[in-house]
Write a protein that holds these residues in place. Structure first.
Motif, short mmCIF file in Angstrom:
data_model
loop_
_atom_site.label_atom_id
_atom_site.label_comp_id
_atom_site.label_asym_id
_atom_site.label_seq_id
_atom_site.Cartn_x
_atom_site.Cartn_y
_atom_site.Cartn_z
N SER A 1 0.83 -1.21 0.00
CA SER A 1 0.00 0.00 0.00
C SER A 1 0.86 1.25 0.00
O SER A 1 0.57 2.23 -0.69
N ALA A 2 1.94 1.24 0.79
CA ALA A 2 2.83 2.40 0.86
C ALA A 2 3.53 2.64 -0.47
O ALA A 2 3.65 3.80 -0.92
N VAL A 3 3.97 1.58 -1.13
CA VAL A 3 4.62 1.73 -2.45
C VAL A 3 3.63 2.30 -3.45
O VAL A 3 3.97 3.20 -4.24
N MET A 4 2.40 1.79 -3.43
CA MET A 4 1.37 2.30 -4.34
C MET A 4 1.12 3.78 -4.09
O MET A 4 1.03 4.58 -5.02
N ALA A 5 1.01 4.17 -2.83
CA ALA A 5 0.75 5.56 -2.49
C ALA A 5 1.92 6.46 -2.89
O ALA A 5 1.72 7.57 -3.42
N LEU A 6 3.15 6.01 -2.66
CA LEU A 6 4.32 6.82 -3.00
C LEU A 6 4.45 6.99 -4.51
O LEU A 6 4.77 8.10 -4.99
N LEU A 7 4.22 5.94 -5.27
CA LEU A 7 4.30 6.05 -6.73
C LEU A 7 3.23 7.00 -7.26
O LEU A 7 3.50 7.82 -8.16
N ALA A 8 2.02 6.89 -6.72
CA ALA A 8 0.94 7.78 -7.16
C ALA A 8 1.26 9.23 -6.81
O ALA A 8 1.05 10.14 -7.63
N TYR A 9 1.80 9.45 -5.62
CA TYR A 9 2.12 10.82 -5.21
C TYR A 9 3.29 11.38 -6.03
O TYR A 9 3.30 12.57 -6.37
N ALA A 10 4.25 10.54 -6.37
CA ALA A 10 5.37 10.99 -7.19
C ALA A 10 4.89 11.42 -8.58
O ALA A 10 5.33 12.46 -9.11
N LEU A 11 3.99 10.65 -9.17
CA LEU A 11 3.42 11.03 -10.46
C LEU A 11 2.62 12.31 -10.35
O LEU A 11 2.72 13.20 -11.20
N PHE A 12 1.83 12.42 -9.27
CA PHE A 12 1.04 13.63 -9.06
C PHE A 12 1.93 14.87 -8.96
O PHE A 12 1.66 15.89 -9.60
N LYS A 13 3.00 14.79 -8.19
CA LYS A 13 3.90 15.93 -8.04
C LYS A 13 4.59 16.29 -9.36
O LYS A 13 4.83 17.47 -9.64
N ARG A 14 4.88 15.29 -10.16
CA ARG A 14 5.58 15.53 -11.41
C ARG A 14 4.72 16.28 -12.43
O ARG A 14 5.22 17.12 -13.18
N VAL A 15 3.43 15.98 -12.47
CA VAL A 15 2.55 16.56 -13.51
C VAL A 15 1.63 17.63 -12.94
O VAL A 15 0.81 18.19 -13.69
N ARG A 16 1.73 17.93 -11.64
CA ARG A 16 0.82 18.89 -11.00
C ARG A 16 0.81 20.24 -11.70
O ARG A 16 -0.27 20.85 -11.88
N ARG A 17 1.94 20.72 -12.17
CA ARG A 17 2.01 22.04 -12.80
C ARG A 17 1.24 22.11 -14.12
O ARG A 17 0.88 23.20 -14.57
N GLY A 18 1.00 20.98 -14.72
CA GLY A 18 0.30 20.99 -15.99
C GLY A 18 -1.21 20.91 -15.88
O GLY A 18 -1.91 20.98 -16.90
N PHE A 19 -1.75 20.78 -14.68
CA PHE A 19 -3.19 20.68 -14.50
C PHE A 19 -3.92 21.91 -15.05
O PHE A 19 -4.92 21.79 -15.76
N ALA A 20 -3.44 23.08 -14.69
CA ALA A 20 -4.14 24.32 -15.07
C ALA A 20 -4.19 24.47 -16.59
O ALA A 20 -5.20 24.94 -17.15
N ASP A 21 -3.14 24.08 -17.30
CA ASP A 21 -3.12 24.20 -18.75
C ASP A 21 -4.14 23.27 -19.40
O ASP A 21 -4.77 23.63 -20.41
N VAL A 22 -4.31 22.08 -18.85
CA VAL A 22 -5.22 21.12 -19.44
C VAL A 22 -6.67 21.43 -19.09
O VAL A 22 -7.57 21.34 -19.94
N ILE A 23 -6.92 21.79 -17.84
CA ILE A 23 -8.28 22.06 -17.39
C ILE A 23 -8.78 23.39 -17.94
O ILE A 23 -9.91 23.53 -18.37
#
Length: 230
Positions: free
Chosen positions: A208-230
């Motif tokens: 569960s911890a590995v799953m959560a860390l991988l998901a959070y790492a992806l989220f942090k990596r692409v977070r800046r692009g949310f505003a452009d897409v939405i």
């Protein structure tokens, strides 16, 4: 919270117990015995299905939080997870009540069920955050998730115990992260399988911890692009 799981339980019990003639190894032949085993599996699966079904659009449908407000978007999936776990807790209390009325002897280990299932909350948050992140960029993701939920329902030991499957299929089903929680819940409630060990609990927490860390790492990596897409 109560009527929906009871309705589903009645329909599934009718279909699998009386139409498909499914037998549950190690338990009585009564429909109540079968329903209790089935309900335990449904509690875990429905919590995961609810999180998966609602998470893929949770960030995309909140443009004001993405563009205009400084808000920790990683908290949004917790709203879905907490809601799903609340319904799961109500269903679990109902399951334990029916089990007691049916004559299942209460065990001290029942008090430890929240700790046994604690890693599940982390797993559901990681899954929800991953789907929420991907849903910003993949607008058709909700339709894909709906299809996958229907398929996974029969690749998860909801309607059958893993012990009844051939070894090769057991290994395949074992890759489903929800499997271990369903088996743990049944083991602690009814003793139809070996009770979860500390090692099994630690493995569940680690996955569960590995799953959560991988998901959070992806989220942090692409977070800046949310505003452009939405």
């Amino acid at each position: 919270a109560i009527a929906t799981p009871l309705l589903m339980l009645g329909v599934y019990t009718l279909a699998f117990k009386y139409i498909f003639k499914v037998r549950w190894p190690g338990v009585g032949d009564s429909p109540i015995d079968f329903a209790l085993q089935l309900f335990a599996g449904l509690i875990i699966f429905q919590a995961a299905a609810e999180c998966a079904g609602r998470s893929s659009r949770i960030i995309a449908e909140q443009p004001h939080l993405v563009k205009k407000v400084v808000f920790p978007l990683a908290l949004l999936p917790w709203a879905v997870v907490i809601n799903a776990l609340f319904h799961a807790a109500v269903s679990l209390a109902l399951l334990m009540l029916v089990a007691l009325l049916w004559g299942v002897q209460a065990q001290v280990q029942w008090l430890l069920l929240p700790w046994v299932l604690l890693p599940l909350a982390l797993l559901l948050w990681g899954m929800s955050l991953l789907l929420a992140t991907l849903g910003v960029f993949m607008r058709d993701l909700p339709q894909v998730v709906t299809l996958l939920i229907g398929l996974l329902q029969f690749l998860t030991p909801v309607f059958f115990p893993t012990s009844s499957l051939p070894p090769m299929v057991q290994s395949l089903i074992g890759w489903n992260p929800i499997t271990v929680y369903i088996e743990q819940l049944r083991a602690w409630l009814f003793g139809v399988a070996p009770s979860p060990s500390i090692n099994m609990w630690c493995q569940s927490l680690a996955v569960s911890a590995v799953m959560a860390l991988l998901a959070y790492a992806l989220f942090k990596r692409v977070r800046r692009g949310f505003a452009d897409v939405i």
